[in-house]
Design an enzyme around this catalytic site. Structure first.
Site, short mmCIF file in Angstrom:
data_model
loop_
_atom_site.label_atom_id
_atom_site.label_comp_id
_atom_site.label_asym_id
_atom_site.label_seq_id
_atom_site.Cartn_x
_atom_site.Cartn_y
_atom_site.Cartn_z
N ASP A 53 0.82 -1.21 0.00
CA ASP A 53 0.00 0.00 0.00
C ASP A 53 0.85 1.26 0.00
O ASP A 53 2.07 1.21 0.19
CB ASP A 53 -0.92 0.02 1.23
CG ASP A 53 -1.91 -1.13 1.23
OD1 ASP A 53 -2.28 -1.59 0.14
OD2 ASP A 53 -2.30 -1.58 2.33
N TYR A 111 6.43 -10.18 6.52
CA TYR A 111 6.32 -8.73 6.71
C TYR A 111 6.84 -8.39 8.10
O TYR A 111 6.71 -9.19 9.04
CB TYR A 111 4.86 -8.27 6.62
CG TYR A 111 4.30 -8.17 5.23
CD1 TYR A 111 4.32 -6.95 4.53
CD2 TYR A 111 3.74 -9.27 4.61
CE1 TYR A 111 3.79 -6.86 3.26
CE2 TYR A 111 3.21 -9.19 3.33
CZ TYR A 111 3.24 -7.97 2.66
OH TYR A 111 2.72 -7.88 1.39
#
Length: 245
Positions: A53, A111
């Site tokens: 994002d 992540y």
């Protein structure tokens, strides 16, 4: 000669509107595709392992594209890095099998989310970690982390509206590493829904600051209701660290 080119890249996502190409040229995919056009003379779509994002960073994003070229792997890497801005770098280039797909073939993604937990923020960490000035209940956080592991319906921990899309995912592990004020949360899983990691982090921080109970996690899984989960932390502390195939 037709080549399926795999690249591994890193980027500081701070000034970009995420991975996916938009009409404007301020996305990672857009920058890469423009260079491939310059390199080959042909418009070529680049497939990423996932869409980071706006504001999210990567140390190990993987992408692939198919071109007709006689260039060698190191020549392609050098070409990219000659034209990319300083906040994007291609670290590796390899020719893959014709059917390799960077998104569909991914087995596990890692992540990392960084917290700087100190009353005064760090001048040097501020761009790549979330400043949390309040004291954190580390033991409560440690109790919460295993509850996210395993296979669950993560709809309540996402920004997705109810849809026909499958929202079941598997988090293989969620761990925390503390080094003084720096706290690193490592997520390993088969994939993540829109904003899931950032919402889980918001939930964890609300537990750590005693604004919610550990038991609230099970309620979110049971009701699949976004409003029962924590807030969405900002993107600048999040990194796509590694993709395994």
């Amino acid at each position: 000669m037709k080549r399926n080119v795999k690249i591994v890249l890193e980027y500081d996502g701070g000034r970009y509107k995420g991975w996916q190409r938009l009409d404007s040229n301020d996305t990672i995919q857009g920058k890469l595709e423009d260079i491939v056009l310059k390199m080959t003379g042909n418009k070529t779509g680049i497939i990423g392992s996932g869409r980071t994002d706006s504001g999210v960073h990567a140390r190990g994003q993987v992408a692939n594209f198919i071109i007709d070229t006689d260039m060698k792997e190191n020549e392609i890497k050098d070409y990219f890095n000659a034209y990319l801005p300083q906040d994007i770098a291609v670290k590796e280039v390899a020719f893959e099998k014709e059917n390799f797909h960077s998104r569909h073939d991914a087995k596990e993604k890692t992540y990392v989310y960084y917290i700087y937990n100190n009353q005064v923020n760090s001048v040097f960490d501020r761009k790549f970690s979330l400043h949390v000035p309040e004291a954190l209940d580390i033991e409560a956080i440690r109790k919460a982390l295993p509850l996210f592991e395993g296979t669950h319906d993560f709809l309540g921990f996402s920004s997705l509206r109810k849809s026909k899309k499958i929202t079941v995912r598997t988090i293989n592990s969620l761990t925390m590493e503390k080094d003084g004020p720096r706290i690193k949360f490592v997520f390993k899983g088969d994939g993540f829904l829109y904003n899931t990691i950032r919402i889980i982090m918001g939930t964890i921080l609300e537990i750590g600051t005693k604004k919610r109970k550990v038991s609230s996690i099970e309620e979110v899984f049971k009701t699949k209701t976004r409003e029962k989960a924590g807030y969405t932390v900002p993107p600048h502390g999040l990194f796509l660290e590694e993709v395994k195939y």
